[in-house]
Design a protein around this motif. Structure first.
Motif, PDB file in Angstrom:
ATOM      1  N   PHE A  36      48.518  32.302  38.836  1.00  0.00           N
ATOM      2  CA  PHE A  36      49.059  31.319  38.192  1.00  0.00           C
ATOM      3  C   PHE A  36      48.563  29.754  38.727  1.00  0.00           C
ATOM      4  CE2 PHE A  36      52.489  28.205  37.847  1.00  0.00           C
ATOM      5  CZ  PHE A  36      52.544  27.931  36.527  1.00  0.00           C
ATOM      6  N   LEU A  37      48.420  29.830  40.062  1.00  0.00           N
ATOM      7  CA  LEU A  37      48.151  28.581  40.583  1.00  0.00           C
ATOM      8  C   LEU A  37      46.730  28.090  40.251  1.00  0.00           C
ATOM      9  CD1 LEU A  37      49.497  28.285  44.213  1.00  0.00           C
ATOM     10  CD2 LEU A  37      50.198  26.908  42.278  1.00  0.00           C
ATOM     11  N   TYR A  66      45.523  26.324  29.650  1.00  0.00           N
ATOM     12  CA  TYR A  66      46.359  26.863  28.515  1.00  0.00           C
ATOM     13  C   TYR A  66      46.353  26.600  27.399  1.00  0.00           C
ATOM     14  CZ  TYR A  66      48.651  29.386  32.263  1.00  0.00           C
ATOM     15  OH  TYR A  66      49.132  30.149  33.572  1.00  0.00           O
ATOM     16  N   ILE A  67      46.020  25.213  27.338  1.00  0.00           N
ATOM     17  CA  ILE A  67      45.662  24.662  26.051  1.00  0.00           C
ATOM     18  C   ILE A  67      44.609  24.956  25.281  1.00  0.00           C
ATOM     19  CG2 ILE A  67      45.234  22.157  24.822  1.00  0.00           C
ATOM     20  CD1 ILE A  67      46.973  20.773  27.033  1.00  0.00           C
ATOM     21  N   GLN A  68      43.414  24.957  26.210  1.00  0.00           N
ATOM     22  CA  GLN A  68      42.281  25.678  25.690  1.00  0.00           C
ATOM     23  C   GLN A  68      42.225  27.239  24.993  1.00  0.00           C
ATOM     24  OE1 GLN A  68      38.846  25.391  28.339  1.00  0.00           O
ATOM     25  NE2 GLN A  68      37.687  26.974  27.219  1.00  0.00           N
ATOM     26  N   LEU A  69      43.310  27.751  25.710  1.00  0.00           N
ATOM     27  CA  LEU A  69      43.432  29.201  25.378  1.00  0.00           C
ATOM     28  C   LEU A  69      44.233  29.371  24.131  1.00  0.00           C
ATOM     29  CD1 LEU A  69      43.387  32.278  26.179  1.00  0.00           C
ATOM     30  CD2 LEU A  69      45.555  31.842  27.263  1.00  0.00           C
ATOM     31  N   VAL A  70      45.426  28.706  23.818  1.00  0.00           N
ATOM     32  CA  VAL A  70      46.016  28.570  22.690  1.00  0.00           C
ATOM     33  C   VAL A  70      45.584  28.154  21.777  1.00  0.00           C
ATOM     34  CG1 VAL A  70      48.198  28.877  24.138  1.00  0.00           C
ATOM     35  CG2 VAL A  70      47.548  26.690  23.199  1.00  0.00           C
ATOM     36  N   THR A  71      44.578  27.176  21.800  1.00  0.00           N
ATOM     37  CA  THR A  71      43.928  26.601  20.851  1.00  0.00           C
ATOM     38  C   THR A  71      42.688  27.297  20.241  1.00  0.00           C
ATOM     39  OG1 THR A  71      42.842  25.049  22.272  1.00  0.00           O
ATOM     40  CG2 THR A  71      44.776  24.325  21.188  1.00  0.00           C
ATOM     41  N   ASP A  72      42.225  28.401  21.038  1.00  0.00           N
ATOM     42  CA  ASP A  72      40.924  29.092  20.482  1.00  0.00           C
ATOM     43  C   ASP A  72      41.239  29.975  19.443  1.00  0.00           C
ATOM     44  OD1 ASP A  72      38.590  30.551  20.719  1.00  0.00           O
ATOM     45  OD2 ASP A  72      38.686  31.312  22.663  1.00  0.00           O
ATOM     46  N   PRO A  73      40.702  29.759  18.371  1.00  0.00           N
ATOM     47  CA  PRO A  73      40.679  30.584  17.169  1.00  0.00           C
ATOM     48  C   PRO A  73      40.525  32.095  17.464  1.00  0.00           C
ATOM     49  CG  PRO A  73      39.568  28.764  16.662  1.00  0.00           C
ATOM     50  CD  PRO A  73      39.647  28.612  18.340  1.00  0.00           C
ATOM     51  N   ARG A  74      39.592  32.305  18.340  1.00  0.00           N
ATOM     52  CA  ARG A  74      39.081  33.760  18.615  1.00  0.00           C
ATOM     53  C   ARG A  74      40.325  34.575  19.524  1.00  0.00           C
ATOM     54  NH1 ARG A  74      33.948  35.220  22.542  1.00  0.00           N
ATOM     55  NH2 ARG A  74      34.364  37.335  22.622  1.00  0.00           N
ATOM     56  N   PHE A  75      40.783  33.643  20.350  1.00  0.00           N
ATOM     57  CA  PHE A  75      41.888  34.334  21.143  1.00  0.00           C
ATOM     58  C   PHE A  75      43.281  34.620  19.984  1.00  0.00           C
ATOM     59  CE2 PHE A  75      46.152  33.170  22.866  1.00  0.00           C
ATOM     60  CZ  PHE A  75      46.338  34.346  23.727  1.00  0.00           C
ATOM     61  N   LEU A  76      43.541  33.676  19.314  1.00  0.00           N
ATOM     62  CA  LEU A  76      44.615  33.850  18.404  1.00  0.00           C
ATOM     63  C   LEU A  76      44.282  34.896  17.493  1.00  0.00           C
ATOM     64  CD1 LEU A  76      45.394  30.097  17.643  1.00  0.00           C
ATOM     65  CD2 LEU A  76      46.621  31.721  19.198  1.00  0.00           C
ATOM     66  N   ALA A  77      42.954  35.195  17.032  1.00  0.00           N
ATOM     67  CA  ALA A  77      42.623  36.319  16.206  1.00  0.00           C
ATOM     68  C   ALA A  77      42.854  37.633  16.862  1.00  0.00           C
ATOM     69  CB  ALA A  77      41.381  36.429  15.557  1.00  0.00           C
ATOM     70  N   ARG A 102      35.591  37.169  30.679  1.00  0.00           N
ATOM     71  CA  ARG A 102      35.833  37.098  31.843  1.00  0.00           C
ATOM     72  C   ARG A 102      34.923  36.176  32.712  1.00  0.00           C
ATOM     73  NH1 ARG A 102      33.121  41.682  30.906  1.00  0.00           N
ATOM     74  NH2 ARG A 102      31.458  42.412  32.410  1.00  0.00           N
ATOM     75  N   GLN A 103      33.798  35.923  32.173  1.00  0.00           N
ATOM     76  CA  GLN A 103      32.724  35.346  32.804  1.00  0.00           C
ATOM     77  C   GLN A 103      32.539  33.589  32.398  1.00  0.00           C
ATOM     78  OE1 GLN A 103      29.093  37.313  32.597  1.00  0.00           O
ATOM     79  NE2 GLN A 103      29.751  38.836  34.080  1.00  0.00           N
ATOM     80  N   ILE A 104      33.526  33.106  31.209  1.00  0.00           N
ATOM     81  CA  ILE A 104      33.680  31.904  31.043  1.00  0.00           C
ATOM     82  C   ILE A 104      33.704  30.807  31.993  1.00  0.00           C
ATOM     83  CG2 ILE A 104      34.481  30.167  29.162  1.00  0.00           C
ATOM     84  CD1 ILE A 104      34.659  32.608  27.505  1.00  0.00           C
ATOM     85  N   SER A 105      35.205  31.272  32.550  1.00  0.00           N
ATOM     86  CA  SER A 105      35.359  30.281  33.580  1.00  0.00           C
ATOM     87  C   SER A 105      36.625  30.991  34.318  1.00  0.00           C
ATOM     88  CB  SER A 105      36.192  28.894  32.933  1.00  0.00           C
ATOM     89  OG  SER A 105      36.983  28.264  33.786  1.00  0.00           O
ATOM     90  N   GLY A 106      36.683  31.064  35.579  1.00  0.00           N
ATOM     91  CA  GLY A 106      37.925  31.729  36.428  1.00  0.00           C
ATOM     92  C   GLY A 106      39.104  31.175  36.101  1.00  0.00           C
ATOM     93  N   HIS A 107      39.147  29.709  35.847  1.00  0.00           N
ATOM     94  CA  HIS A 107      40.545  29.254  35.515  1.00  0.00           C
ATOM     95  C   HIS A 107      41.011  29.610  34.286  1.00  0.00           C
ATOM     96  CE1 HIS A 107      40.207  26.363  38.976  1.00  0.00           C
ATOM     97  NE2 HIS A 107      39.051  26.264  38.552  1.00  0.00           N
ATOM     98  N   THR A 130      40.149  32.352  32.629  1.00  0.00           N
ATOM     99  CA  THR A 130      40.338  33.756  32.652  1.00  0.00           C
ATOM    100  C   THR A 130      41.781  33.928  33.334  1.00  0.00           C
ATOM    101  OG1 THR A 130      38.233  34.431  32.941  1.00  0.00           O
ATOM    102  CG2 THR A 130      39.846  35.920  33.516  1.00  0.00           C
ATOM    103  N   SER A 131      42.119  33.254  34.351  1.00  0.00           N
ATOM    104  CA  SER A 131      43.472  33.394  34.949  1.00  0.00           C
ATOM    105  C   SER A 131      44.644  32.913  34.072  1.00  0.00           C
ATOM    106  CB  SER A 131      43.404  32.534  36.397  1.00  0.00           C
ATOM    107  OG  SER A 131      42.650  32.853  37.062  1.00  0.00           O
ATOM    108  N   ALA A 132      44.415  32.043  33.109  1.00  0.00           N
ATOM    109  CA  ALA A 132      45.317  31.454  32.298  1.00  0.00           C
ATOM    110  C   ALA A 132      45.628  32.596  30.981  1.00  0.00           C
ATOM    111  CB  ALA A 132      44.795  30.302  31.540  1.00  0.00           C
ATOM    112  N   LEU A 133      44.623  33.285  30.689  1.00  0.00           N
ATOM    113  CA  LEU A 133      44.532  34.293  29.973  1.00  0.00           C
ATOM    114  C   LEU A 133      45.454  35.568  30.559  1.00  0.00           C
ATOM    115  CD1 LEU A 133      43.990  35.794  27.198  1.00  0.00           C
ATOM    116  CD2 LEU A 133      41.632  36.354  27.934  1.00  0.00           C
ATOM    117  N   VAL A 134      45.238  35.831  31.898  1.00  0.00           N
ATOM    118  CA  VAL A 134      45.831  36.924  32.590  1.00  0.00           C
ATOM    119  C   VAL A 134      47.222  36.693  32.674  1.00  0.00           C
ATOM    120  CG1 VAL A 134      46.021  38.030  34.685  1.00  0.00           C
ATOM    121  CG2 VAL A 134      43.707  37.666  33.806  1.00  0.00           C
ATOM    122  N   MET A 135      47.629  35.373  32.889  1.00  0.00           N
ATOM    123  CA  MET A 135      49.049  34.956  33.158  1.00  0.00           C
ATOM    124  C   MET A 135      49.657  34.914  31.774  1.00  0.00           C
ATOM    125  SD  MET A 135      49.699  34.525  36.206  1.00  0.00           S
ATOM    126  CE  MET A 135      51.428  34.247  35.866  1.00  0.00           C
TER     127      MET A 135
END
Length: 259
Positions: free
Chosen positions: A27-28, A49-60, A227-232, A234-239
């Protein structure tokens, strides 16, 4: 009652610390701007987290997973509830047979069964290999043991024959007695099975990767591919993934305790 010794409390605290530490660290890292050689992050941000929830691919991918898991759960409920009712009410001698059959999905490793499913559904009457349909039908078989065991316990606890006989004495048909008398008494067991099964299906990766892969990208496949885009990131996605599963597991445990 003997008081708990301090050493026992220390052991429990250490175990809890070991279990919680990776989650806290993830989480940190998911809210860190940069985290190098220091103990704590250099700064905090919600950018990932903003990048995650605004990613159309993730939402799909997220809604695809919701759709597949929900469809598999609905299919299992529609087919399994009447079948279990018939077993317990009309054919009680088949209980031992079904107790054996429902454990068969655990007997075959997912990798092995995936190869057979691909060969089975690649052609013929149902050429659904690579589509979400094959994933729904596969997930249906995965949740059968959880649905059956939970409902079997519920049917055993409600005195099924007494309820049916009382309802029929009052003039109800078998279908009316089932829907108006039996089904409401199965609510807690059914909800518990649904939440537990949904949590398991939402975290399933092997079948999703082998059977459909990127042709129908679910959230598990999305996590694997990014998983190789960014560690941060990926961690946001995992959380996010962990929090979603935790909520469903928590609800299932609460329902199970009430039952």
């Amino acid at each position: 009652m003997q008081n708990t010794k301090p050493i026992h409390k220390i052991i429990v605290a250490v175990i809890i610390f070991i279990m919680v530490l990776p989650i806290v660290a993830t989480f940190l890292y998911s809210i860190a701007t940069k985290w190098g050689a220091t103990i704590l992050p250099d700064g905090l941000t919600l950018q990932w987290y903003i990048q995650l929830v605004t990613d159309p691919r993730f939402l799909a991918s997220f809604f695809r997973s919701l759709f597949v898991c929900t469809a598999a759960m609905l299919l299992s409920i529609v087919l399994m509830v009447p079948m279990i009712f018939m077993v317990f009410y009309t054919f009680p001698k088949l209980k031992k047979f079904f107790n054996f059959v429902v454990i068969l999905p655990f007997a075959v490793p997912p990798v092995v069964s995936s190869v057979g499913l691909i060969q089975l559904y690649s052609d013929g009457i149902l050429p659904i290999s690579g589509t979400f349909w094959i994933l729904i039908f596969t997930y249906f078989t995965m949740v059968i043991p959880f649905i059956y065991r939970s409902l079997a316990n519920s049917f055993t606890a409600i005195a099924l024959h007494d309820l049916m006989d009382a309802a029929r004495l009052l003039g109800a048909s078998t279908a009316q007695a089932f829907f108006l008398t039996v089904l409401p008494n199965l609510k807690k067991g059914l909800l518990s099975a649904v939440f537990i099964s949904f949590s398991i299906l939402f975290g399933e990766f092997v079948f999703a990767n082998i059977l459909v892969g990127t042709r129908y990208e679910t959230i598990q496949i999305y996590l694997f591919n990014t998983r190789q885009i960014s560690g941060h990131f990926t961690s946001a996605l995992v959380m996010f993934y962990f929090a979603f599963i935790f909520v469903f597991t928590f609800i299932a445990n609460r329902i199970g305790k009430r039952k």
